[in-house]
Design a protein around this motif. Structure first.
Motif, PDB file in Angstrom:
ATOM      1  N   SER A  94       0.895  -1.210   0.078  1.00 21.57           N
ATOM      2  CA  SER A  94      -0.105   0.007  -0.052  1.00 21.57           C
ATOM      3  C   SER A  94       0.977   1.299  -0.173  1.00 21.57           C
ATOM      4  O   SER A  94       2.071   1.040   0.251  1.00 21.57           O
ATOM      5  N   GLY A  95       0.355   2.338  -0.235  1.00 18.13           N
ATOM      6  CA  GLY A  95       1.023   3.579  -0.032  1.00 18.13           C
ATOM      7  C   GLY A  95       0.405   4.683  -0.947  1.00 18.13           C
ATOM      8  O   GLY A  95      -0.770   4.446  -1.240  1.00 18.13           O
ATOM      9  N   ASN A  96       1.260   5.845  -1.246  1.00 18.99           N
ATOM     10  CA  ASN A  96       0.449   6.804  -2.413  1.00 18.99           C
ATOM     11  C   ASN A  96       1.550   6.940  -3.453  1.00 18.99           C
ATOM     12  O   ASN A  96       2.804   6.860  -3.350  1.00 18.99           O
ATOM     13  N   ALA A  97       0.983   7.185  -4.733  1.00 17.58           N
ATOM     14  CA  ALA A  97       1.687   7.193  -5.914  1.00 17.58           C
ATOM     15  C   ALA A  97       1.015   8.221  -6.844  1.00 17.58           C
ATOM     16  O   ALA A  97      -0.160   8.244  -6.753  1.00 17.58           O
ATOM     17  N   LYS A  98       1.987   8.817  -7.723  1.00 16.44           N
ATOM     18  CA  LYS A  98       1.452   9.721  -8.629  1.00 16.44           C
ATOM     19  C   LYS A  98       1.208   8.649 -10.081  1.00 16.44           C
ATOM     20  O   LYS A  98       0.714   9.271 -10.947  1.00 16.44           O
ATOM     21  N   ALA A  99       2.351   8.007 -10.300  1.00 14.51           N
ATOM     22  CA  ALA A  99       2.116   7.064 -11.286  1.00 14.51           C
ATOM     23  C   ALA A  99       3.007   5.585 -10.635  1.00 14.51           C
ATOM     24  O   ALA A  99       3.517   5.538  -9.732  1.00 14.51           O
ATOM     25  N   PHE A 100       2.558   4.674 -11.619  1.00 18.11           N
ATOM     26  CA  PHE A 100       3.370   3.320 -11.256  1.00 18.11           C
ATOM     27  C   PHE A 100       4.039   3.114 -12.446  1.00 18.11           C
ATOM     28  O   PHE A 100       3.656   2.724 -13.625  1.00 18.11           O
ATOM     29  N   THR A 101       5.423   3.198 -12.154  1.00 12.97           N
ATOM     30  CA  THR A 101       6.490   2.762 -13.112  1.00 12.97           C
ATOM     31  C   THR A 101       6.940   1.349 -12.955  1.00 12.97           C
ATOM     32  O   THR A 101       7.415   0.751 -11.952  1.00 12.97           O
ATOM     33  N   CYS A 102       6.961   0.827 -14.262  1.00  9.80           N
ATOM     34  CA  CYS A 102       7.349  -0.725 -14.186  1.00  9.80           C
ATOM     35  C   CYS A 102       8.851  -0.671 -13.745  1.00  9.80           C
ATOM     36  O   CYS A 102       9.800  -0.148 -14.890  1.00  9.80           O
ATOM     37  N   PRO A 103       9.244  -1.613 -13.051  1.00 12.31           N
ATOM     38  CA  PRO A 103      10.716  -1.647 -12.604  1.00 12.31           C
ATOM     39  C   PRO A 103      11.660  -2.170 -13.680  1.00 12.31           C
ATOM     40  O   PRO A 103      12.796  -2.001 -13.995  1.00 12.31           O
ATOM     41  N   TYR A 104      11.080  -3.022 -14.810  1.00 17.19           N
ATOM     42  CA  TYR A 104      11.696  -3.946 -15.740  1.00 17.19           C
ATOM     43  C   TYR A 104      12.349  -2.953 -16.573  1.00 17.19           C
ATOM     44  O   TYR A 104      13.512  -2.768 -16.841  1.00 17.19           O
ATOM     45  N   HIS A 105      11.326  -2.473 -17.591  1.00 18.24           N
ATOM     46  CA  HIS A 105      11.925  -1.400 -18.803  1.00 18.24           C
ATOM     47  C   HIS A 105      11.508   0.131 -18.333  1.00 18.24           C
ATOM     48  O   HIS A 105      11.773   0.869 -19.569  1.00 18.24           O
ATOM     49  N   GLY A 106      10.542   0.265 -17.444  1.00 14.86           N
ATOM     50  CA  GLY A 106      10.404   1.594 -17.286  1.00 14.86           C
ATOM     51  C   GLY A 106       8.990   2.135 -17.694  1.00 14.86           C
ATOM     52  O   GLY A 106       8.857   3.395 -17.903  1.00 14.86           O
ATOM     53  N   TRP A 107       8.240   1.388 -18.396  1.00 18.95           N
ATOM     54  CA  TRP A 107       6.850   1.866 -18.976  1.00 18.95           C
ATOM     55  C   TRP A 107       6.218   2.329 -17.499  1.00 18.95           C
ATOM     56  O   TRP A 107       6.346   1.713 -16.638  1.00 18.95           O
ATOM     57  N   SER A 108       5.579   3.453 -17.702  1.00 17.88           N
ATOM     58  CA  SER A 108       4.947   4.224 -16.648  1.00 17.88           C
ATOM     59  C   SER A 108       3.544   4.260 -16.886  1.00 17.88           C
ATOM     60  O   SER A 108       2.878   4.938 -17.927  1.00 17.88           O
ATOM     61  N   TYR A 109       2.678   4.136 -15.830  1.00 14.21           N
ATOM     62  CA  TYR A 109       1.151   4.182 -16.035  1.00 14.21           C
ATOM     63  C   TYR A 109       0.634   5.241 -14.978  1.00 14.21           C
ATOM     64  O   TYR A 109       1.107   5.130 -13.620  1.00 14.21           O
ATOM     65  N   GLY A 110      -0.360   5.983 -15.465  1.00 14.17           N
ATOM     66  CA  GLY A 110      -1.127   6.869 -14.342  1.00 14.17           C
ATOM     67  C   GLY A 110      -1.754   6.025 -13.338  1.00 14.17           C
ATOM     68  O   GLY A 110      -2.174   4.770 -13.716  1.00 14.17           O
ATOM     69  N   THR A 111      -2.491   6.592 -12.275  1.00 11.53           N
ATOM     70  CA  THR A 111      -3.086   5.931 -11.452  1.00 11.53           C
ATOM     71  C   THR A 111      -4.475   5.592 -11.713  1.00 11.53           C
ATOM     72  O   THR A 111      -5.078   4.689 -11.238  1.00 11.53           O
ATOM     73  N   ASP A 112      -4.635   6.158 -13.093  1.00  6.62           N
ATOM     74  CA  ASP A 112      -5.903   5.733 -13.686  1.00  6.62           C
ATOM     75  C   ASP A 112      -5.712   4.423 -14.704  1.00  6.62           C
ATOM     76  O   ASP A 112      -6.597   3.937 -15.231  1.00  6.62           O
ATOM     77  N   GLY A 113      -4.197   4.052 -14.989  1.00  6.44           N
ATOM     78  CA  GLY A 113      -3.991   2.899 -15.678  1.00  6.44           C
ATOM     79  C   GLY A 113      -3.705   3.336 -16.912  1.00  6.44           C
ATOM     80  O   GLY A 113      -3.084   2.339 -17.911  1.00  6.44           O
ATOM     81  N   THR A 114      -3.711   4.606 -17.585  1.00 10.41           N
ATOM     82  CA  THR A 114      -3.175   5.193 -18.616  1.00 10.41           C
ATOM     83  C   THR A 114      -1.870   4.970 -18.793  1.00 10.41           C
ATOM     84  O   THR A 114      -0.874   5.234 -18.112  1.00 10.41           O
ATOM     85  N   LEU A 115      -1.117   4.286 -20.053  1.00  9.81           N
ATOM     86  CA  LEU A 115       0.293   4.480 -20.296  1.00  9.81           C
ATOM     87  C   LEU A 115       0.681   5.696 -20.569  1.00  9.81           C
ATOM     88  O   LEU A 115      -0.013   6.399 -21.638  1.00  9.81           O
ATOM     89  N   ILE A 116       1.389   6.565 -19.531  1.00 11.36           N
ATOM     90  CA  ILE A 116       1.770   7.865 -19.955  1.00 11.36           C
ATOM     91  C   ILE A 116       3.160   8.073 -20.264  1.00 11.36           C
ATOM     92  O   ILE A 116       3.374   9.312 -20.894  1.00 11.36           O
ATOM     93  N   ALA A 117       4.168   7.176 -20.172  1.00 13.09           N
ATOM     94  CA  ALA A 117       5.470   7.552 -20.605  1.00 13.09           C
ATOM     95  C   ALA A 117       6.179   6.049 -20.876  1.00 13.09           C
ATOM     96  O   ALA A 117       5.900   4.934 -20.309  1.00 13.09           O
ATOM     97  N   VAL A 118       7.031   6.086 -21.877  1.00  6.31           N
ATOM     98  CA  VAL A 118       7.803   4.964 -22.369  1.00  6.31           C
ATOM     99  C   VAL A 118       9.038   5.207 -22.626  1.00  6.31           C
ATOM    100  O   VAL A 118       9.401   6.141 -23.412  1.00  6.31           O
ATOM    101  N   PRO A 119      10.351   4.706 -21.899  1.00  5.74           N
ATOM    102  CA  PRO A 119      11.761   5.103 -22.138  1.00  5.74           C
ATOM    103  C   PRO A 119      11.939   4.906 -23.609  1.00  5.74           C
ATOM    104  O   PRO A 119      11.646   3.966 -24.218  1.00  5.74           O
TER     105      PRO A 119
END
Ligand code: FES
Ligand code: FE
Length: 448
Positions: A94-119
């Motif tokens: 649990s916690g608080n986040a502005k986005a969920f960034t995948c540790p593997y290759h860094g794809w980043s998702y907003g807290t609504d699930g939208t893919l917002i950034a790709v390295p």
């Protein structure tokens, strides 16, 4: 058992249960789709979320999900599995986040699930990655009841309130005894046990019978008990449509017999008076000691202030998430007493929890042996008895405390769901109801 038939009972009277339901790997796989992807599943309590971006990770069946609070106060539930290689994008409880960034290759998702950034998006994919198509899968329906947040992958299922049906009559005693609601004590107990999840769910649904044997030593250790009358022997089992079950004992003052302080006993007596005014006499006075199960895998213990979920972890294992839940109006001393009472009995090292876990551990695999596999299990208690009328105001079908009507009701519902294949079982079938965050299916919240 032929897994395609999806039935629990092996006899015409529907009182003998096939051991395969507790151990067959093919049935387990079917169950994930036919039962878990078709039911409302409990996820979290609203008091676990204070502000936008707060999240809690849990499971829906075997699927890991993230429950996140949005800016508008609604909840979004996302499959915790990166669309690139399937890595868990959130590895915290649990916690608080502005986005969920995948540790593997860094794809980043907003807290609504939208893919917002790709390295290195342009170098890696040029113009060919349409981010709007690669958001996290979002649970299409999210609704709440008295602080409990539920989700379902099934877009066809009735609204949550309708799904819960009569079991809300009893849930309210735990979740809203005096009109001021309840709170989860911060922190979730988690542990794994051997045994199929249904062993635990059916016991909580209707097995008051085991208390005098399984928990005898723990009962006798309670400060206010005597050897002559360890527990009351009268009570009720209530089987409700939808597979829900509530059972319990009546006729004793738990708070005094369990050795609570005078302050706690007095406050609980006052709560009972307020509950009687708020909820009416039958459930506030008669349902004083009950256990129950909301189909499929949310269980509760009134008096032990406990809500818990049995996550399936294969045909032979489960993981428990367990919360202490107390009236929001309880002063700190009462909250602490209720928390300790829960921990002492049903925390991971609680006496009653250890008792139950031992039974499930040694019942696990009972269908693995060649000979045992052919011997169905006995669920006939109370069968064909004329139901009693001791609790005429209770909803559902009420029976004596010593009855397995609730377990039979649980397996009727299970069999009903298991008899119909999930569309996703067919290779060429569509997957209705499973949308991505960028897709057309939005989560929704219905106010309690
Ligand atoms: Fe998540 Fe590659 S697995 S970015
Ligand atoms: Fe028990």
């Amino acid at each position: 058992m032929d897994p395609r038939q999806g039935r629990a009972f092996v006899d015409g009277e529907r009182t003998l249960v096939d051991r395969a339901v507790f151990s067959d790997p093919a049935l387990y796989q079917q169950e994930l789709g036919r039962v878990f992807a078709r039911s409302w599943l409990f996820l979290a309590h609203e008091t676990q979320f204070g502000r936008a971006g707060d999240f809690f990770t849990t499971f829906m069946g075997a699927d890991p999900v993230i429950v996140t609070r949005q800016r508008d106060g609604t909840y979004r539930v996302l499959l915790n599995s990166c669309r690139h290689r399937g890595m868990r994008v959130c590895r915290y409880d649990s916690g608080n986040a502005k986005a969920f960034t995948c540790p593997y290759h860094g794809w980043s998702y907003g807290t609504d699930g939208t893919l917002i950034a790709v390295p290195e998006e342009r170098a890696a994919y040029g113009e060919r990655l349409d981010r709007s198509e690669w958001g996290l899968a979002a649970v299409p329906r999210v609704e709440t009841y008295k602080g409990l947040v539920f989700g379902t992958w099934d877009t066809e299922i009735p609204p949550l309130r309708e799904y819960l049906g009569d079991v809300t009559y009893f849930l309210d005693v735990l979740l809203d005894p005096d009109g001021q609601g309840a709170v989860m004590v911060p922190g979730v107990h988690k542990w794994r046990m051997r045994g199929n999840w249904k062993l635990a769910a059916e016991q909580f649904a209707g097995d008051t019978y085991h208390v005098a044997s399984t928990h005898l030593s723990a009962v006798l250790a309670e400060p206010g008990r005597s050897d002559e009358a360890p527990m009351p022997t009268t009570g009720f089992q209530v089987a409700m449509s939808g597979g829900h079950g509530i059972g319990g004992l009546d006729g004793f003052d738990y708070w005094r017999t369990a050795g609570f302080s005078e302050e706690v006993c007095e406050w609980m007596a006052g709560l009972a008076d307020r509950a009687e005014r708020h909820l009416g006499r039958p459930r506030a006075r008669d349902a004083v000691f009950f256990h129950g199960n909301v189909f499929p895998n949310l269980s509760l213990l009134f008096i032990r202030s406990n809500l818990r979920i049995w996550h399936p972890k294969g045909p032979d294992a489960m993981e428990v998430y367990s919360w202490a839940v107390v009236p929001a109006s309880a002063p700190p001393a009462v909250r602490r007493a209720l928390l300790l009472d829960y921990q002492r009995h049903f925390g991971p090292s609680g006496t009653w929890e250890q008792d139950d876990g031992e039974q499930w551990h040694y019942s696990a695999g009972s269908g693995d042996g060649f000979i045992a596999r052919g011997l169905p299990l006995h669920y006939r208690m109370g069968h064909e008895r004329v139901p009693q009328a001791s609790f005429p105001d209770f909803p559902g079908s009420v029976d004596d405390v010593y009855s397995e009507a609730n377990q039979r009701c649980f397996y009727e519902r299970w069999s009903e769901l298991m008899a119909v294949p999930h569309p996703a079982e067919f290779r060429d079938g569509a997957r209705p109801g499973i949308g991505t965050a960028g897709g057309s299916v939005d989560a929704q919240v219905v106010a309690p």
